[in-house]
Scaffold this motif. Structure first.
Motif, PDB file in Angstrom:
ATOM      1  N   LEU A   1       1.928  -5.551   3.529  1.00  0.00           N
ATOM      2  CA  LEU A   1       1.135  -6.356   4.456  1.00  0.00           C
ATOM      3  C   LEU A   1       1.181  -7.832   4.080  1.00  0.00           C
ATOM      4  O   LEU A   1       0.930  -8.191   2.922  1.00  0.00           O
ATOM      5  CB  LEU A   1      -0.314  -5.873   4.442  1.00  0.00           C
ATOM      6  N   ASP A   2       1.522  -8.655   5.076  1.00  0.00           N
ATOM      7  CA  ASP A   2       1.444 -10.107   4.894  1.00  0.00           C
ATOM      8  C   ASP A   2       0.000 -10.519   5.175  1.00  0.00           C
ATOM      9  O   ASP A   2      -0.480 -10.422   6.311  1.00  0.00           O
ATOM     10  CB  ASP A   2       2.405 -10.811   5.856  1.00  0.00           C
ATOM     11  N   LEU A   3      -0.693 -10.970   4.167  1.00  0.00           N
ATOM     12  CA  LEU A   3      -2.113 -11.271   4.301  1.00  0.00           C
ATOM     13  C   LEU A   3      -2.384 -12.460   5.216  1.00  0.00           C
ATOM     14  O   LEU A   3      -3.489 -12.587   5.760  1.00  0.00           O
ATOM     15  CB  LEU A   3      -2.724 -11.531   2.919  1.00  0.00           C
ATOM     16  N   LEU A   4      -1.399 -13.316   5.392  1.00  0.00           N
ATOM     17  CA  LEU A   4      -1.608 -14.496   6.230  1.00  0.00           C
ATOM     18  C   LEU A   4      -1.384 -14.198   7.703  1.00  0.00           C
ATOM     19  O   LEU A   4      -2.130 -14.674   8.565  1.00  0.00           O
ATOM     20  CB  LEU A   4      -0.681 -15.622   5.773  1.00  0.00           C
ATOM     21  N   SER A   5      -0.383 -13.389   8.015  1.00  0.00           N
ATOM     22  CA  SER A   5      -0.047 -13.137   9.422  1.00  0.00           C
ATOM     23  C   SER A   5      -0.566 -11.799   9.939  1.00  0.00           C
ATOM     24  O   SER A   5      -0.645 -11.589  11.148  1.00  0.00           O
ATOM     25  CB  SER A   5       1.480 -13.175   9.597  1.00  0.00           C
ATOM     26  N   GLY A   6      -0.901 -10.871   9.028  1.00  0.00           N
ATOM     27  CA  GLY A   6      -1.320  -9.538   9.456  1.00  0.00           C
ATOM     28  C   GLY A   6      -0.158  -8.619   9.775  1.00  0.00           C
ATOM     29  O   GLY A   6      -0.367  -7.479  10.210  1.00  0.00           O
TER      30      GLY A   6
ATOM     31  N   PHE B   1       0.863  -1.181   0.000  1.00  0.00           N
ATOM     32  CA  PHE B   1       0.000   0.000   0.000  1.00  0.00           C
ATOM     33  C   PHE B   1       0.904   1.236   0.000  1.00  0.00           C
ATOM     34  O   PHE B   1       1.776   1.366   0.859  1.00  0.00           O
ATOM     35  CB  PHE B   1      -0.902   0.019   1.233  1.00  0.00           C
ATOM     36  N   VAL B   2       0.677   2.132  -0.946  1.00  0.00           N
ATOM     37  CA  VAL B   2       1.549   3.303  -1.113  1.00  0.00           C
ATOM     38  C   VAL B   2       0.695   4.553  -1.247  1.00  0.00           C
ATOM     39  O   VAL B   2      -0.346   4.552  -1.915  1.00  0.00           O
ATOM     40  CB  VAL B   2       2.431   3.172  -2.378  1.00  0.00           C
ATOM     41  N   ILE B   3       1.144   5.631  -0.625  1.00  0.00           N
ATOM     42  CA  ILE B   3       0.554   6.941  -0.879  1.00  0.00           C
ATOM     43  C   ILE B   3       1.687   7.957  -0.942  1.00  0.00           C
ATOM     44  O   ILE B   3       2.677   7.858  -0.197  1.00  0.00           O
ATOM     45  CB  ILE B   3      -0.476   7.329   0.212  1.00  0.00           C
ATOM     46  N   GLY B   4       1.589   8.908  -1.884  1.00  0.00           N
ATOM     47  CA  GLY B   4       2.659   9.887  -2.062  1.00  0.00           C
ATOM     48  C   GLY B   4       2.122  11.249  -2.426  1.00  0.00           C
ATOM     49  O   GLY B   4       0.994  11.389  -2.921  1.00  0.00           O
ATOM     50  N   ASP B   5       2.924  12.255  -2.181  1.00  0.00           N
ATOM     51  CA  ASP B   5       2.553  13.640  -2.459  1.00  0.00           C
ATOM     52  C   ASP B   5       3.766  14.353  -3.034  1.00  0.00           C
ATOM     53  O   ASP B   5       4.748  14.612  -2.336  1.00  0.00           O
ATOM     54  CB  ASP B   5       2.085  14.317  -1.169  1.00  0.00           C
ATOM     55  N   VAL B   6       3.688  14.673  -4.335  1.00  0.00           N
ATOM     56  CA  VAL B   6       4.789  15.335  -5.034  1.00  0.00           C
ATOM     57  C   VAL B   6       4.707  16.840  -4.793  1.00  0.00           C
ATOM     58  O   VAL B   6       3.624  17.424  -4.749  1.00  0.00           O
ATOM     59  CB  VAL B   6       4.728  15.030  -6.543  1.00  0.00           C
ATOM     60  N   SER B   7       5.863  17.481  -4.639  1.00  0.00           N
ATOM     61  CA  SER B   7       5.891  18.934  -4.490  1.00  0.00           C
ATOM     62  C   SER B   7       5.374  19.591  -5.766  1.00  0.00           C
ATOM     63  O   SER B   7       5.605  19.124  -6.870  1.00  0.00           O
ATOM     64  CB  SER B   7       7.320  19.413  -4.210  1.00  0.00           C
ATOM     65  N   GLY B   8       4.669  20.706  -5.595  1.00  0.00           N
ATOM     66  CA  GLY B   8       4.169  21.427  -6.758  1.00  0.00           C
ATOM     67  C   GLY B   8       2.807  20.928  -7.201  1.00  0.00           C
ATOM     68  O   GLY B   8       2.216  20.032  -6.605  1.00  0.00           O
ATOM     69  N   LYS B   9       2.324  21.507  -8.288  1.00  0.00           N
ATOM     70  CA  LYS B   9       1.001  21.196  -8.812  1.00  0.00           C
ATOM     71  C   LYS B   9       1.071  21.088 -10.329  1.00  0.00           C
ATOM     72  O   LYS B   9       2.065  21.409 -10.950  1.00  0.00           O
ATOM     73  CB  LYS B   9      -0.002  22.297  -8.440  1.00  0.00           C
ATOM     74  N   GLY B  10      -0.025  20.673 -10.908  1.00  0.00           N
ATOM     75  CA  GLY B  10      -0.167  20.690 -12.353  1.00  0.00           C
ATOM     76  C   GLY B  10       0.623  19.610 -13.062  1.00  0.00           C
ATOM     77  O   GLY B  10       0.967  18.567 -12.500  1.00  0.00           O
ATOM     78  N   VAL B  11       0.918  19.873 -14.345  1.00  0.00           N
ATOM     79  CA  VAL B  11       1.535  18.875 -15.215  1.00  0.00           C
ATOM     80  C   VAL B  11       2.912  18.426 -14.732  1.00  0.00           C
ATOM     81  O   VAL B  11       3.201  17.231 -14.720  1.00  0.00           O
ATOM     82  CB  VAL B  11       1.617  19.417 -16.663  1.00  0.00           C
ATOM     83  N   PRO B  12       3.829  19.343 -14.313  1.00  0.00           N
ATOM     84  CA  PRO B  12       5.139  18.865 -13.838  1.00  0.00           C
ATOM     85  C   PRO B  12       5.013  17.886 -12.680  1.00  0.00           C
ATOM     86  O   PRO B  12       5.699  16.852 -12.653  1.00  0.00           O
ATOM     87  CB  PRO B  12       5.841  20.160 -13.396  1.00  0.00           C
ATOM     88  N   ALA B  13       4.132  18.197 -11.718  1.00  0.00           N
ATOM     89  CA  ALA B  13       3.944  17.300 -10.579  1.00  0.00           C
ATOM     90  C   ALA B  13       3.357  15.967 -11.031  1.00  0.00           C
ATOM     91  O   ALA B  13       3.730  14.900 -10.516  1.00  0.00           O
ATOM     92  CB  ALA B  13       3.036  17.962  -9.541  1.00  0.00           C
TER      93      ALA B  13
END
Length: 453
Positions: free
Chosen positions: A329-334, A268-280
């Motif tokens: 996350l290991d789905l078997l062990s949690g 599971f990944v979440i990210g936030d790039v600096s800046g806005k618009g097309v370059p970001a």
């Protein structure tokens, strides 16, 4: 002398009034989308020249009608029409406008009628020839001013040559030379300026529409890069996953990802790039793909993040960076192994208790090479939940510039413990929307929530 000055004042005011009307009409034509679209379609055809000639001819006729009679001569801004048609429609447009305006002038009679026909036709033709050879130069306002002044001087020269007796012609030219040349040349330069301005504005509008269309396509492409979380994917009963992303602009720098590292481990990944618009957005796509490849190929999560960081630093001429939280996350062990690279701490609901996941954060990605990242461990039991988000959630502002903040976020979870991950995300959205109460969104809002079942 007093009578002469009175005539001169009247001549100036009369010509300026006529010129103002012509400039107004020219501005309307130049800014009219229907006319311009039709003319653009005809630009490579003779119809464009004919249309330009007709418009210039009408301007010339109006100049004749509103002209000022002086000793048998009609003093007017007639030549502006043929000059304009020549500049826009080439020799054909110029000669058509010259003939229309000139023949109408001939019908009015007077001592200078024949000379005006010759001069007006020649002016339209000359301007058309000049435009054909060097259109870009002569359609600049300063060049237009010089050329139109020369054309009006040529017009007066034709009058001196053709009108008899010469003394009468000379007397007319002496009286009208200054206002005739000044107003016609300045008026034509102003007309060219208006046309160029409206053309630039129209091109700006067209460029904005093109960019908006491309951004809409980019938004579709960006959303296609995000995993579609459905019953079929990830397709494991051990985990319930939901996510959403709302960009502040058409495209943004936030992203989330859910993918299998192997048969029984899911990232599971979440990210936030600096800046806005097309370059970001471009940097976001690069970061997402780089990170996913590293996590799948390198067994140790901290090492995978470090190598991904070095790869992003090596191709970071724009000097952008990304904050990131990634957990496997290991789905078997949690058991979940995670790395936080400068990102907001997730919200966890474990054993019925809601809190932020306290762990020392590492350095941002793409900020500096060879940064070590520390792994952290957490074991989830049945029903435990992890909620990931970007700072667009907690930093959403209302009209009083108050932030939504972490406390309000926790309150949402206190009231949503028995909800599905999808409903929790909807509850957060609703709470943020009620808080901001219609204020503009200045940052991307991205959420990823998963519950171990």
């Amino acid at each position: 002398m007093g009578v002469f000055m009175s005539d001169m004042d009247f001549l100036f005011s009369k010509m300026i009034g006529t010129l103002a009307v012509i400039l107004l009409i020219a501005a309307f034509i130049g800014s009219n989308d229907i006319i311009n679209k039709w003319m653009e379609k005809q630009k490579s055809q003779w119809m464009y020249s004919v249309f330009s000639g007709l418009i210039g001819g009408i301007f010339g006729i109006y100049g004749n009608i509103s002209g000022f009679e002086l000793n048998g001569a009609v003093i007017s801004v007639r030549d502006i029409g043929p000059m304009l048609s020549g500049f826009l429609g080439g020799p054909l447009g110029g000669i058509i406008a010259g003939l229309i305006a000139g023949l109408h002038r001939l019908s009015l009679g007077g001592i200078t009628a024949q000379a005006c026909v010759v001069a007006t036709c020649c002016i339209g033709l000359i301007c058309g020839i000049l435009s054909k050879f060097d259109h870009n130069h002569i359609t600049k306002p300063l060049w237009a001013l010089f050329i139109s002044a020369a054309m009006e001087a040529f017009h007066l020269g034709v009058v001196l040559i053709m009108v008899k007796p010469f003394e009468t012609a000379l007397d007319i030219v002496k009286q009208i030379a200054l206002p005739f040349i000044a107003i016609n040349s300045l008026g034509f330069a102003m007309m060219i300026s208006i046309i160029k301005y409206t053309e630039r504005q129209r091109n700006i509008v067209l460029e904005k529409k093109r960019m908006q269309s491309e951004l809409e396509v980019a938004n579709v492409i960006q959303n296609s890069l995000l995993p579609s979380l459905t019953e079929e994917y990830p397709g494991r009963s051990e985990v319930d996953v939901s996510a959403s992303m709302d960009a502040a602009k058409e495209v943004g720098g936030d992203f989330y990802d859910v993918f299998f590292v192997d048969k029984d481990r899911i990232a599971f990944v979440i990210g936030d790039v600096s800046g806005k618009g097309v370059p970001a957005a471009l940097f976001m796509a690069n970061s997402k793909i780089t990170l996913q490849n590293c996590i799948r190929d390198i067994p140790e999560l901290s090492n995978a993040v470090e190598i991904a960081n070095n790869a992003l630093c090596a191709r970071n001429d724009a000097e952008m960076f990304v904050t990131l939280w990634v957990g496997v996350l290991d789905l078997l062990s949690g058991e979940i192994t995670y790395v936080n690279a400068g990102h907001n701490p997730p919200v966890t609901v474990m054993d019925g208790k809601t809190d932020f996941l306290k762990a020392k954060s590492g350095f941002i990605l793409a900020g500096m090479e060879d940064i070590p990242y520390k792994e952290h461990m957490l074991t989830l039991n049945k029903g435990d939940m992890v909620y990931l988000y970007t700072d667009g959630i907690t930093e959403a502002e209302n009209k009083n510039h108050e932030l939504f903040g972490e406390e309000r976020l926790i309150e949402v979870f206190e009231n949503s413990k028995d909800c599905s991950t999808e409903q929790i995300i909807e509850n957060v959205k609703k709470s943020v929307d009620e808080f901001v109460n219609g204020c503009d969104q200045f940052d991307d809002m991205t959420m990823l929530c998963f519950r171990y079942q």
